[in-house]
Scaffold this active site. Sequence first.
Site, PDB file in Angstrom:
ATOM      1  N   GLU A   8      37.835  31.756 -46.628  1.00 12.66           N
ATOM      2  CA  GLU A   8      39.078  31.321 -45.959  1.00 12.66           C
ATOM      3  C   GLU A   8      39.429  29.899 -46.405  1.00 12.66           C
ATOM      4  O   GLU A   8      40.562  29.596 -46.754  1.00 12.66           O
ATOM      5  CB  GLU A   8      38.880  31.384 -44.446  1.00 12.66           C
ATOM      6  CG  GLU A   8      40.122  31.096 -43.640  1.00 12.66           C
ATOM      7  CD  GLU A   8      39.900  31.249 -42.132  1.00 12.66           C
ATOM      8  OE1 GLU A   8      38.735  31.424 -41.709  1.00 12.66           O
ATOM      9  OE2 GLU A   8      40.900  31.195 -41.405  1.00 12.66           O
TER      10      GLU A   8
ATOM     11  N   GLY B  19      42.643  29.179 -34.516  1.00  9.57           N
ATOM     12  CA  GLY B  19      42.342  29.260 -33.090  1.00  9.57           C
ATOM     13  C   GLY B  19      40.854  29.305 -32.842  1.00  9.57           C
ATOM     14  O   GLY B  19      40.332  28.804 -31.863  1.00  9.57           O
ATOM     15  N   ALA B  20      40.101  29.925 -33.826  1.00 10.42           N
ATOM     16  CA  ALA B  20      38.661  30.100 -33.586  1.00 10.42           C
ATOM     17  C   ALA B  20      37.798  29.360 -34.589  1.00 10.42           C
ATOM     18  O   ALA B  20      36.606  29.155 -34.355  1.00 10.42           O
ATOM     19  CB  ALA B  20      38.321  31.591 -33.633  1.00 10.42           C
ATOM     20  N   SER B  21      38.379  28.956 -35.736  1.00  9.95           N
ATOM     21  CA  SER B  21      37.575  28.188 -36.718  1.00  9.95           C
ATOM     22  C   SER B  21      38.459  27.152 -37.381  1.00  9.95           C
ATOM     23  O   SER B  21      39.689  27.216 -37.302  1.00  9.95           O
ATOM     24  CB  SER B  21      36.999  29.122 -37.790  1.00  9.95           C
ATOM     25  OG  SER B  21      38.037  29.512 -38.697  1.00  9.95           O
TER      26      SER B  21
ATOM     27  N   GLN C 201      38.585  24.797 -41.215  1.00  4.79           N
ATOM     28  CA  GLN C 201      38.002  24.682 -42.546  1.00  4.79           C
ATOM     29  C   GLN C 201      38.398  23.338 -43.166  1.00  4.79           C
ATOM     30  O   GLN C 201      39.514  22.872 -42.965  1.00  4.79           O
ATOM     31  CB  GLN C 201      38.505  25.805 -43.472  1.00  4.79           C
ATOM     32  CG  GLN C 201      37.943  27.168 -43.196  1.00  4.79           C
ATOM     33  CD  GLN C 201      38.479  27.798 -41.903  1.00  4.79           C
ATOM     34  OE1 GLN C 201      37.715  28.154 -41.009  1.00  4.79           O
ATOM     35  NE2 GLN C 201      39.783  27.902 -41.778  1.00  4.79           N
TER      36      GLN C 201
HETATM   37  N1  LIG Z   1      53.826  27.721 -33.295  1.00  8.33           N
HETATM   38  C1  LIG Z   1      52.516  27.746 -32.943  1.00  8.33           C
HETATM   39  C2  LIG Z   1      51.672  28.782 -33.458  1.00  8.33           C
HETATM   40  C3  LIG Z   1      50.323  28.774 -33.094  1.00  8.33           C
HETATM   41  N2  LIG Z   1      49.882  27.793 -32.271  1.00  8.33           N
HETATM   42  C4  LIG Z   1      48.483  27.747 -31.903  1.00  8.33           C
HETATM   43  O1  LIG Z   1      47.761  27.283 -33.032  1.00  8.33           O
HETATM   44  C5  LIG Z   1      46.440  27.827 -33.004  1.00  8.33           C
HETATM   45  C6  LIG Z   1      46.092  28.334 -34.344  1.00  8.33           C
HETATM   46  O2  LIG Z   1      47.075  29.245 -34.763  1.00  8.33           O
HETATM   47  P1  LIG Z   1      46.742  30.068 -36.084  1.00  8.33           P
HETATM   48  O3  LIG Z   1      46.625  29.145 -37.233  1.00  8.33           O
HETATM   49  O4  LIG Z   1      47.691  31.174 -36.147  1.00  8.33           O
HETATM   50  O5  LIG Z   1      45.271  30.568 -35.750  1.00  8.33           O
HETATM   51  P2  LIG Z   1      44.625  31.953 -36.197  1.00  8.33           P
HETATM   52  O6  LIG Z   1      44.881  32.158 -37.650  1.00  8.33           O
HETATM   53  O7  LIG Z   1      45.087  32.996 -35.269  1.00  8.33           O
HETATM   54  O8  LIG Z   1      43.086  31.620 -35.932  1.00  8.33           O
HETATM   55  P3  LIG Z   1      41.858  31.714 -36.947  1.00  8.33           P
HETATM   56  O9  LIG Z   1      42.320  31.164 -38.263  1.00  8.33           O
HETATM   57  O10 LIG Z   1      40.808  30.856 -36.333  1.00  8.33           O
HETATM   58  O11 LIG Z   1      41.482  33.145 -37.044  1.00  8.33           O
HETATM   59  C7  LIG Z   1      46.407  28.896 -31.917  1.00  8.33           C
HETATM   60  O12 LIG Z   1      45.785  28.296 -30.817  1.00  8.33           O
HETATM   61  C8  LIG Z   1      47.870  29.119 -31.590  1.00  8.33           C
HETATM   62  O13 LIG Z   1      48.005  29.422 -30.219  1.00  8.33           O
HETATM   63  C9  LIG Z   1      50.718  26.763 -31.793  1.00  8.33           C
HETATM   64  O14 LIG Z   1      50.272  25.865 -31.102  1.00  8.33           O
HETATM   65  N3  LIG Z   1      52.038  26.770 -32.146  1.00  8.33           N
HETATM   66 CA   LIG Z   2      44.116  31.212 -39.532  1.00  3.62          CA
END
Ligand SMILES: Nc1ccn([C@@H]2O[C@H](COP(=O)(O)OP(=O)(O)OP(=O)(O)O)[C@@H](O)[C@H]2O)c(=O)n1
Ligand SMILES: [Ca+2]
Length: 532
Positions: A198, A239-241, A243
């Site tokens: 990733e 949201g969970a990791s 990098q």
């Molecule tokens: N317009 C946005 C879109 C997303 N978020 C928040 O940003 C965080 C990360 O969003 P994202 O990058 O989409 O995380 P994921 O890809 O879902 O998570 P991961 O990569 O860890 O799997 C999440 O808490 C989401 O609620 C936000 O604050 N505003």
């Molecule tokens: Ca992501």
Amino acid sequence: MGFRGSTFSKPLSWHQGFLILQSCPIDVISGTKVWKRFPPRYVIMGFFLIVGIIALIAVAVAQNHHSTRNSKYGIVLDAGSSHTSLYIYEWPAEKENDTGVVQQVDVCDVEGPGISTYANAVKKAGYSLKHCMDKAKEKVPLEKHQETPVYLGATAGMRLLRLANEDAAKKVLSEVDMTLRSYPFNFQGARILSGEEEGAYGWITLNYLLGNFKQSVWPQFMPRLFFSTGTIGALDLGGASTQITFVPNQESIESPEDIVNFYLYGKNYTVYTHSFLCYGKDQALRLKLLQDSLQDPLTSRVQDPCFHQGYERTIDIADLQNKSCRPPGFTMSSYSLLQIEGTGDYEKCLASIDKIFNTSYCPYSSCSFNGISLPPVSGNFGAFSAFYYVMKFLNVTQAPMDKVIETVKIFCSKTWNEVKTEFPGIKEKYLSEYCFSGTYIISLLNQRYNFTKEKWQNIHFLGKIRNSDAGWTLGYMLNLTNMIPAEQPYTRPLSHATYISLMAISSILVISLFLIGYVTFCKPKCLKKEII
Ligand SMILES: Nc1ccn([C@@H]2O[C@H](COP(=O)(O)OP(=O)(O)OP(=O)(O)O)[C@@H](O)[C@H]2O)c(=O)n1
Ligand SMILES: [Ca+2]
């Protein structure tokens, strides 16, 4: 129309005709009107120049006329912990080995949460993707469906589910697989990416879109100071990791497990990348809340400085105690609900966030946290995903670090009512957490990664680069479709259009100069009567 000034009594050779045309003044008579006398050599040159300009325009139009380009398409689904997005990429087939030619032409955000939340209703995982896949069928031309590859990559949300319940993770992926296979595209599989992948693919995306891999032919002739062939680091907050990926300016990276070697476009890159599972912003908040609840395992009410004054939230402890993300020294609590009351205090919030990082040991010369090696950060970085969403909301994507800290401090000190009134259009789930998220980003970048005030200025918070979203998906597709060659493909110094135009211009110039020279240096007298 006739000619006056010289009359012809016998046929002229072409040479005599040419000499006459170019030098002897001629009255051009049209009807009764005698036009102004002027040396015809200007007529000839004007003629050639006009012809040349018309030729140029014709070449430019022909060259740049977009015939129905033979485009290729690729589809990548980013199955993140908090959401899934579907990206459609397009590129001209004949240029697929050039850098920077792939463009994002569409993005579709899947309704609902990430696929890992469907562990107890796996059918919904596949079903949730249908709407965006149906849109993709309309976006990609029908005749291209068969050849268009589709990839689904799942990230930290599915990594955590796999840790907690491997069987459920497999079922979710197989449901997703079945749904995607039912579409007329060239499905290439659904899998869980490693954190290193990733990070690495996010780095490739940024540098591909910025054209940093292209070893331009010019630097060989120009001093290096004009051309930086460096790369930009990648900072991704999910949201969970989260990098961090970059090429350190010191040769040795101390932790072999954090090294990725790339050989791209004829150049070797030794890249440092690390993914911190449980340190995406949603999971980091969970860690902090769990950590706070340990202060007094018996009480179920906590005052939280990372939420605004007047904000309250009730959390199911079972939901918090996700097996995979737990703070150091975690113990199960005796109560089932946690009541949070916001107090809105930046400094105290920063202190409570500090506790989720273990900085008590470092088996290397320098670490970020939890004993993980981190070479000194250097050079430019692109910070995207939640790094961008949060800084964009706080309106500090271009601000120096001091200003960012000041802005977060002021924002956290606002009451919840003030914040809701000021930002009526923002989802309360996001809005209530920007104080935490802003403080968390400062803690992670400044205190953990050691981006000092000076180095902070080299962080570019960005959502897109030239209309393509920053993120791992483009790099993932480029790698799997072999569109990043190991060797630098031969590229002409000039584009075809430029070459043709330059040739046309220089030929016109040569012809004009020839004519001017000829006329100037072998200026014939006006032909005497006897020649004719
Ligand atoms: N317009 C946005 C879109 C997303 N978020 C928040 O940003 C965080 C990360 O969003 P994202 O990058 O989409 O995380 P994921 O890809 O879902 O998570 P991961 O990569 O860890 O799997 C999440 O808490 C989401 O609620 C936000 O604050 N505003
Ligand atoms: Ca992501």
